[in-house]
Write a protein that holds these residues in place. Structure first.
Motif, PDB file in Angstrom:
ATOM      1  N   LEU A 233      -6.173  -1.163   2.958  1.00 60.06           N
ATOM      2  CA  LEU A 233      -6.048  -2.425   3.530  1.00 60.06           C
ATOM      3  C   LEU A 233      -5.085  -2.238   4.640  1.00 60.06           C
ATOM      4  CD1 LEU A 233      -7.708  -4.973   3.526  1.00 60.06           C
ATOM      5  CD2 LEU A 233      -5.704  -6.046   2.236  1.00 60.06           C
TER       6      LEU A 233
ATOM      7  N   THR B 144      -2.688  -4.430   8.002  1.00 63.50           N
ATOM      8  CA  THR B 144      -2.489  -5.674   8.354  1.00 63.50           C
ATOM      9  C   THR B 144      -2.138  -5.307   9.923  1.00 63.50           C
ATOM     10  OG1 THR B 144      -0.088  -5.418   7.836  1.00 63.50           O
ATOM     11  CG2 THR B 144      -1.675  -6.588   6.379  1.00 63.50           C
TER      12      THR B 144
ATOM     13  N   GLU C  64      -1.520  -0.406   2.952  1.00 65.59           N
ATOM     14  CA  GLU C  64      -1.329  -0.071   1.495  1.00 65.59           C
ATOM     15  C   GLU C  64      -2.453   0.646   0.988  1.00 65.59           C
ATOM     16  OE1 GLU C  64       1.309  -0.380  -0.381  1.00 65.59           O
ATOM     17  OE2 GLU C  64       2.626  -1.279   0.971  1.00 65.59           O
TER      18      GLU C  64
ATOM     19  N   LEU D 282     -11.745  -6.425  -4.884  1.00 66.24           N
ATOM     20  CA  LEU D 282     -10.803  -6.065  -3.819  1.00 66.24           C
ATOM     21  C   LEU D 282     -10.277  -7.793  -3.437  1.00 66.24           C
ATOM     22  CD1 LEU D 282     -10.307  -3.751  -0.730  1.00 66.24           C
ATOM     23  CD2 LEU D 282     -10.215  -6.156  -0.479  1.00 66.24           C
TER      24      LEU D 282
ATOM     25  N   TYR E 286      -7.085 -10.041  -1.488  1.00 63.58           N
ATOM     26  CA  TYR E 286      -5.674 -10.067  -0.652  1.00 63.58           C
ATOM     27  C   TYR E 286      -5.569 -11.722  -0.288  1.00 63.58           C
ATOM     28  CZ  TYR E 286      -2.544  -9.612   3.337  1.00 63.58           C
ATOM     29  OH  TYR E 286      -1.260  -9.626   4.076  1.00 63.58           O
TER      30      TYR E 286
ATOM     31  N   THR F 229      -0.242 -10.289  -1.215  1.00 63.92           N
ATOM     32  CA  THR F 229      -0.614  -9.469  -2.542  1.00 63.92           C
ATOM     33  C   THR F 229      -1.641  -8.762  -2.100  1.00 63.92           C
ATOM     34  OG1 THR F 229       1.137 -10.600  -3.835  1.00 63.92           O
ATOM     35  CG2 THR F 229       0.002  -8.657  -4.641  1.00 63.92           C
ATOM     36  N   PHE F 230      -1.891  -7.325  -2.213  1.00 62.98           N
ATOM     37  CA  PHE F 230      -3.113  -6.842  -2.093  1.00 62.98           C
ATOM     38  C   PHE F 230      -3.430  -6.370  -3.604  1.00 62.98           C
ATOM     39  CE2 PHE F 230      -4.732  -2.229  -0.868  1.00 62.98           C
ATOM     40  CZ  PHE F 230      -6.276  -2.747  -1.092  1.00 62.98           C
ATOM     41  N   ARG F 231      -4.467  -6.689  -4.423  1.00 69.18           N
ATOM     42  CA  ARG F 231      -5.058  -6.243  -5.506  1.00 69.18           C
ATOM     43  C   ARG F 231      -6.023  -5.926  -5.775  1.00 69.18           C
ATOM     44  NH1 ARG F 231      -2.551 -11.714  -6.012  1.00 69.18           N
ATOM     45  NH2 ARG F 231      -0.542 -11.807  -6.930  1.00 69.18           N
TER      46      ARG F 231
ATOM     47  N   SER G 157      -1.687  -3.482  -7.804  1.00 73.26           N
ATOM     48  CA  SER G 157      -1.452  -4.510  -7.023  1.00 73.26           C
ATOM     49  C   SER G 157      -0.238  -3.751  -5.973  1.00 73.26           C
ATOM     50  CB  SER G 157      -0.960  -5.687  -7.574  1.00 73.26           C
ATOM     51  OG  SER G 157       0.195  -5.464  -8.285  1.00 73.26           O
TER      52      SER G 157
ATOM     53  N   ILE H  88      -5.126  -9.675   8.014  1.00 72.79           N
ATOM     54  CA  ILE H  88      -5.888  -8.428   8.057  1.00 72.79           C
ATOM     55  C   ILE H  88      -6.139  -8.148   9.238  1.00 72.79           C
ATOM     56  CG2 ILE H  88      -8.027  -7.386   7.163  1.00 72.79           C
ATOM     57  CD1 ILE H  88      -7.898  -9.234   5.023  1.00 72.79           C
TER      58      ILE H  88
END
Length: 316
Positions: free
Chosen positions: A230, A232, A238, A254, A256, A260-262, A271, A278
């Motif tokens: 992902l 930004t 990340e 997925l 976001y 936090t990206f999980r 995570s 994005i």
């Protein structure tokens, strides 16, 4: 003064004036709120006057004025709640909710908090709904109600409720090429990877085959791993890595939330910290690969959200 300008009424706390077609209309904040110049109706329990306006503001949550001056996807806490918070969309507030085990902290978003055990607050205009949803059981059409059409290339539809991908198969959703994902994204899908095929297979991406721009969303399947990427708008990227076990059927999510990206792959969870919007590539969302890294296997369902659903059991 420009239309929509608001002025305080001297000696009044709930009442204010709004300019409309060159005239001043009397407006009134709801009970428990007072008017603040430049900020709109804000919570104020000390304001107990009666409102003389004959045209009360049709805002049952008293938050319309606050979102009017905030950009889209801005968030602020919901009073008296730990999981619930407000998100501004098109200058209107929408109730959102952190996942179980998380609480909302202003300026930080959803953070881990096992003490927060309240139930999730649904949105007044309906809970978070998918932007596009395909389960392939009866047809290849979108079931979200938004009439999001997908273009299928060399895809075989099975009666058992799945679609099969070969090296030349693509599922392209042009709907996402004309809009930004913002700061909230949730993707849930189930797939099965065949034993044969290329070692590096791009399951999902927003990279068009004729565009050289780097994608901001990617799900890559290799022989023993799954990678989620992902990016930004500020240039940060990340990556989340998962081990792919012998069981070839995989449920994947997925997520976001702007902070936090999980990701989850079956029972595995990863995570990483990531902030901002994005990155918008102006490319459609492609399932099945981009360029030569084609996905070879089966897809059972895919659900795409631009918000965070409170109940993920319905996605199975």
């Amino acid at each position: 003064m420009p239309q929509g300008s608001e002025l305080r009424v001297p000696g009044k706390c709930r009442q204010y004036l709004r300019c409309y077609n060159g005239k001043a209309e009397e407006k009134c904040c709801q009970w428990g709120y007072s008017f603040k110049p430049g900020r709109g109706c804000r919570r104020d329990y000390h304001c107990k006057e009666k409102c003389d306006s004959q045209h009360p503001v049709p805002d049952p949550h008293g938050l319309q004025d606050r979102c009017r001056y905030l950009p889209d996807h801005s968030t602020f806490p919901m009073e008296g709640r730990c999981r619930g918070y407000w998100t501004c969309y098109n200058r209107k507030p929408r109730a959102s909710c952190c996942l179980e085990g998380y609480s909302f902290i202003e300026g930080k978003g959803c953070q881990r908090n096992y003490r927060c055990r309240e139930s999730c607050i649904p949105s007044p205009a309906g809970d978070c709904r998918p932007e596009a949803s395909y389960d392939f059981k009866n047809s290849l059409d979108d079931q979200s109600g938004n009439n999001v059409r997908a273009k299928y290339q060399h895809v075989k539809h099975s009666r058992s409720g799945k679609i099969k991908f070969s090296r030349s198969s693509r599922m392209t959703i042009e709907h996402f090429a004309r809009q930004s994902f913002g700061t909230h994204l949730f993707i849930a899908l189930k797939f099965k990877k065949y034993k044969y095929g290329s070692r590096r297979q791009v399951l999902l991406t927003n990279c068009a085959c004729c565009v050289s721009q780097k994608p901001s969303i990617q799900i890559i399947v290799t022989r023993r791993r799954i990678k989620m990427k992902l990016a930004t708008s500020d240039g940060r990227r990340e990556k989340l890595k998962f081990r792919l076990k012998r069981r070839r059927k995989v449920r994947l999510t997925l997520q976001y939330d702007g902070n936090t990206f999980r990701g989850t792959v079956n029972n595995q969870k990863r995570s990483a910290q990531l902030r901002g919007r994005i990155a918008n590539t102006h490319s459609p969302l492609v399932i099945g690969g981009c360029h030569d890294d084609s996905f070879v296997g089966k897809l059972f369902y895919i659900h795409i959200y631009k918000c965070l659903p409170s109940d993920r059991r319905q996605l199975k």
